[in-house]
Motif scaffolding. Sequence first.
Motif, PDB file in Angstrom:
ATOM      1  N   SER A 207       0.788  -1.226   0.000  1.00 44.36           N
ATOM      2  CA  SER A 207       0.000   0.000   0.000  1.00 44.36           C
ATOM      3  C   SER A 207       0.828   1.289   0.000  1.00 44.36           C
ATOM      4  CB  SER A 207      -0.953   0.007   1.193  1.00 44.36           C
ATOM      5  OG  SER A 207      -1.808   1.120   1.144  1.00 44.36           O
ATOM      6  N   PRO A 208       1.850   1.460   0.854  1.00 39.68           N
ATOM      7  CA  PRO A 208       2.515   2.769   0.929  1.00 39.68           C
ATOM      8  C   PRO A 208       3.587   2.971  -0.139  1.00 39.68           C
ATOM      9  CG  PRO A 208       3.481   1.287   2.531  1.00 39.68           C
ATOM     10  CD  PRO A 208       2.339   0.532   1.891  1.00 39.68           C
ATOM     11  N   ASN A 209       3.836   4.235  -0.456  1.00 38.15           N
ATOM     12  CA  ASN A 209       5.007   4.585  -1.251  1.00 38.15           C
ATOM     13  C   ASN A 209       6.246   4.515  -0.358  1.00 38.15           C
ATOM     14  OD1 ASN A 209       3.391   5.254  -3.499  1.00 38.15           O
ATOM     15  ND2 ASN A 209       3.140   7.364  -2.773  1.00 38.15           N
ATOM     16  N   ARG A 210       7.362   4.122  -0.938  1.00 40.04           N
ATOM     17  CA  ARG A 210       8.662   4.169  -0.253  1.00 40.04           C
ATOM     18  C   ARG A 210       9.605   4.933  -1.173  1.00 40.04           C
ATOM     19  NH1 ARG A 210       6.362  -0.848   0.248  1.00 40.04           N
ATOM     20  NH2 ARG A 210       5.807  -1.472   2.379  1.00 40.04           N
ATOM     21  N   LEU A 211      10.061   6.092  -0.704  1.00 44.36           N
ATOM     22  CA  LEU A 211      10.806   7.018  -1.541  1.00 44.36           C
ATOM     23  C   LEU A 211      12.162   7.324  -0.922  1.00 44.36           C
ATOM     24  CD1 LEU A 211       7.924   9.601  -2.205  1.00 44.36           C
ATOM     25  CD2 LEU A 211       8.524   7.590  -3.581  1.00 44.36           C
ATOM     26  N   GLY A 212      13.146   7.593  -1.773  1.00 46.80           N
ATOM     27  CA  GLY A 212      14.444   8.012  -1.292  1.00 46.80           C
ATOM     28  C   GLY A 212      14.337   9.334  -0.547  1.00 46.80           C
ATOM     29  N   LEU A 215      15.629  16.101   1.820  1.00 46.60           N
ATOM     30  CA  LEU A 215      15.236  16.980   2.915  1.00 46.60           C
ATOM     31  C   LEU A 215      14.100  17.921   2.540  1.00 46.60           C
ATOM     32  CD1 LEU A 215      15.680  18.056   5.772  1.00 46.60           C
ATOM     33  CD2 LEU A 215      17.466  19.557   4.840  1.00 46.60           C
ATOM     34  N   GLU A 216      14.241  18.624   1.420  1.00 48.58           N
ATOM     35  CA  GLU A 216      13.203  19.586   1.036  1.00 48.58           C
ATOM     36  C   GLU A 216      11.897  18.868   0.721  1.00 48.58           C
ATOM     37  OE1 GLU A 216      12.492  23.282  -2.107  1.00 48.58           O
ATOM     38  OE2 GLU A 216      14.517  22.521  -1.710  1.00 48.58           O
ATOM     39  N   ARG A 217      11.996  17.747   0.081  1.00 48.30           N
ATOM     40  CA  ARG A 217      10.804  16.968  -0.257  1.00 48.30           C
ATOM     41  C   ARG A 217      10.074  16.524   1.025  1.00 48.30           C
ATOM     42  NH1 ARG A 217       6.492  14.018  -1.226  1.00 48.30           N
ATOM     43  NH2 ARG A 217       6.472  12.753  -3.127  1.00 48.30           N
ATOM     44  N   VAL A 218      10.840  16.059   2.008  1.00 46.18           N
ATOM     45  CA  VAL A 218      10.249  15.637   3.284  1.00 46.18           C
ATOM     46  C   VAL A 218       9.546  16.804   3.967  1.00 46.18           C
ATOM     47  CG1 VAL A 218      10.862  14.913   5.633  1.00 46.18           C
ATOM     48  CG2 VAL A 218      11.774  13.674   3.670  1.00 46.18           C
ATOM     49  N   MET A 219      10.172  17.964   3.951  1.00 49.20           N
ATOM     50  CA  MET A 219       9.595  19.119   4.634  1.00 49.20           C
ATOM     51  C   MET A 219       8.346  19.656   3.949  1.00 49.20           C
ATOM     52  SD  MET A 219      12.720  21.399   6.125  1.00 49.20           S
ATOM     53  CE  MET A 219      13.710  20.816   7.502  1.00 49.20           C
ATOM     54  N   ARG A 220       8.075  19.205   2.733  1.00 51.53           N
ATOM     55  CA  ARG A 220       6.857  19.617   2.023  1.00 51.53           C
ATOM     56  C   ARG A 220       5.751  18.567   2.111  1.00 51.53           C
ATOM     57  NH1 ARG A 220       8.037  21.225  -3.999  1.00 51.53           N
ATOM     58  NH2 ARG A 220       5.787  21.658  -3.871  1.00 51.53           N
ATOM     59  N   THR A 221       6.001  17.494   2.853  1.00 48.87           N
ATOM     60  CA  THR A 221       5.068  16.362   2.857  1.00 48.87           C
ATOM     61  C   THR A 221       4.363  16.225   4.198  1.00 48.87           C
ATOM     62  OG1 THR A 221       6.581  15.215   1.343  1.00 48.87           O
ATOM     63  CG2 THR A 221       4.829  13.908   2.381  1.00 48.87           C
ATOM     64  N   PRO A 222       3.036  16.397   4.244  1.00 42.23           N
ATOM     65  CA  PRO A 222       2.283  16.175   5.482  1.00 42.23           C
ATOM     66  C   PRO A 222       2.362  14.710   5.906  1.00 42.23           C
ATOM     67  CG  PRO A 222       0.954  17.329   3.838  1.00 42.23           C
ATOM     68  CD  PRO A 222       2.172  16.802   3.132  1.00 42.23           C
ATOM     69  N   TYR A 223       1.848  14.394   7.090  1.00 39.67           N
ATOM     70  CA  TYR A 223       1.914  13.016   7.575  1.00 39.67           C
ATOM     71  C   TYR A 223       0.643  12.634   8.309  1.00 39.67           C
ATOM     72  CZ  TYR A 223       3.629  15.570  11.737  1.00 39.67           C
ATOM     73  OH  TYR A 223       3.792  16.459  12.764  1.00 39.67           O
ATOM     74  N   ILE A 267       3.613  11.285  -5.859  1.00 38.43           N
ATOM     75  CA  ILE A 267       4.959  11.008  -6.343  1.00 38.43           C
ATOM     76  C   ILE A 267       5.285  12.032  -7.413  1.00 38.43           C
ATOM     77  CG2 ILE A 267       6.431   9.373  -7.585  1.00 38.43           C
ATOM     78  CD1 ILE A 267       4.936   7.106  -6.264  1.00 38.43           C
ATOM     79  N   ILE A 268       6.443  12.688  -7.283  1.00 37.13           N
ATOM     80  CA  ILE A 268       6.834  13.720  -8.241  1.00 37.13           C
ATOM     81  C   ILE A 268       8.025  13.227  -9.057  1.00 37.13           C
ATOM     82  CG2 ILE A 268       5.934  15.583  -6.818  1.00 37.13           C
ATOM     83  CD1 ILE A 268       8.765  16.156  -5.876  1.00 37.13           C
ATOM     84  N   SER A 269       8.315  13.924 -10.138  1.00 35.51           N
ATOM     85  CA  SER A 269       9.333  13.444 -11.083  1.00 35.51           C
ATOM     86  C   SER A 269      10.724  13.368 -10.455  1.00 35.51           C
ATOM     87  CB  SER A 269       9.371  14.350 -12.308  1.00 35.51           C
ATOM     88  OG  SER A 269       9.677  15.690 -11.930  1.00 35.51           O
ATOM     89  N   ALA A 270      10.987  14.217  -9.455  1.00 40.73           N
ATOM     90  CA  ALA A 270      12.310  14.230  -8.831  1.00 40.73           C
ATOM     91  C   ALA A 270      12.504  13.112  -7.811  1.00 40.73           C
ATOM     92  CB  ALA A 270      12.544  15.577  -8.149  1.00 40.73           C
ATOM     93  N   ASP A 271      11.458  12.400  -7.477  1.00 38.77           N
ATOM     94  CA  ASP A 271      11.559  11.356  -6.457  1.00 38.77           C
ATOM     95  C   ASP A 271      12.385  10.169  -6.931  1.00 38.77           C
ATOM     96  OD1 ASP A 271      10.019  12.616  -4.504  1.00 38.77           O
ATOM     97  OD2 ASP A 271       8.135  11.758  -5.245  1.00 38.77           O
TER      98      ASP A 271
END
Length: 293
Positions: A207-212, A215-223, A267-271
């Motif tokens: 079910s979940p995404n697992r992404l590399g 830092l900036e990507r993490v700080m833009r992602t709610p939880y 999921i974005i293209s930079a992921d």
Amino acid sequence: MSADGFSGGPPPGARLDWTIDQGWESYTQAEHDVWITLYERQTALLPGRACDEFLRGLDALDLHRSGIPDFHRINEELQRLTGWSVVAVPGLVPDDVFFDHLANRRFPAGQFIRKADQLDYLKEPDIFHDVFGHVPMLTDPVFADYMQAYGQGGQRALSLGRLANLARLYWYTVEFGLIETEAGLRIYGAGIVSSRTESLFALDSASPNRLGFDLERVMRTPYRIDDFQQVYFVIPSIQSLQAVTLRDFAPLYDRLAGAADLGIAEIISADRVITTGSQAYAKAGGLLASAGD
């Protein structure tokens, strides 16, 4: 163990820094039995799932014995290994108090334990989550330095009004982080290692995404705070995690001020995509009662 919205000072019985005595001698045998049940269940499950740093820390601190560990005892070894100590607090503490403790290598832990009918889900972190989940990683010198740096960064984030972004870093690393090893993905986040159900879900579920980790990507992602995570971020090493705290976050915070949050399952293209999740669990509405810690 931090929470915003507090007003006034510490509750009755707490010191100015919100610490209290653990009161180890007051635990009942029933409470010790809950710890033993949780400990034995998790330690049977975690080999091959938890990272080596966590498992080594668990061995070093000898958290089993006859039940709930006495902070005085485990602090002797923790101080020797990394200079950290565990301090008891009455529950969630204000953000500034939390960051001050971390910045001074003190980990604030709740001293109550869940009831026997709450083994798989509890809203507020208890001593099992805080001590079993968090403290073994504090025996690792690199992770111990990361936690101190996070506390120092938290003090600055408060002054800059960027706490929401920094809280996401804590959530997706300290609480729900995965690490990539030669043997495969492993768990190091406390919210996973202290929960039987999330220990299974985080590594096994489609079910979940697992992404590399970025830092900036993490700080833009709610939880999600009330159920299994929809995305896990994967670090390549504990050293790489520490490295992100050695930079000046001010330029990053400036960029984030003009950037919209990303969708929690987006999921974005930079992921760097490790696993594209089906999100089946979230789409089905989740099952809060079995969500674990």
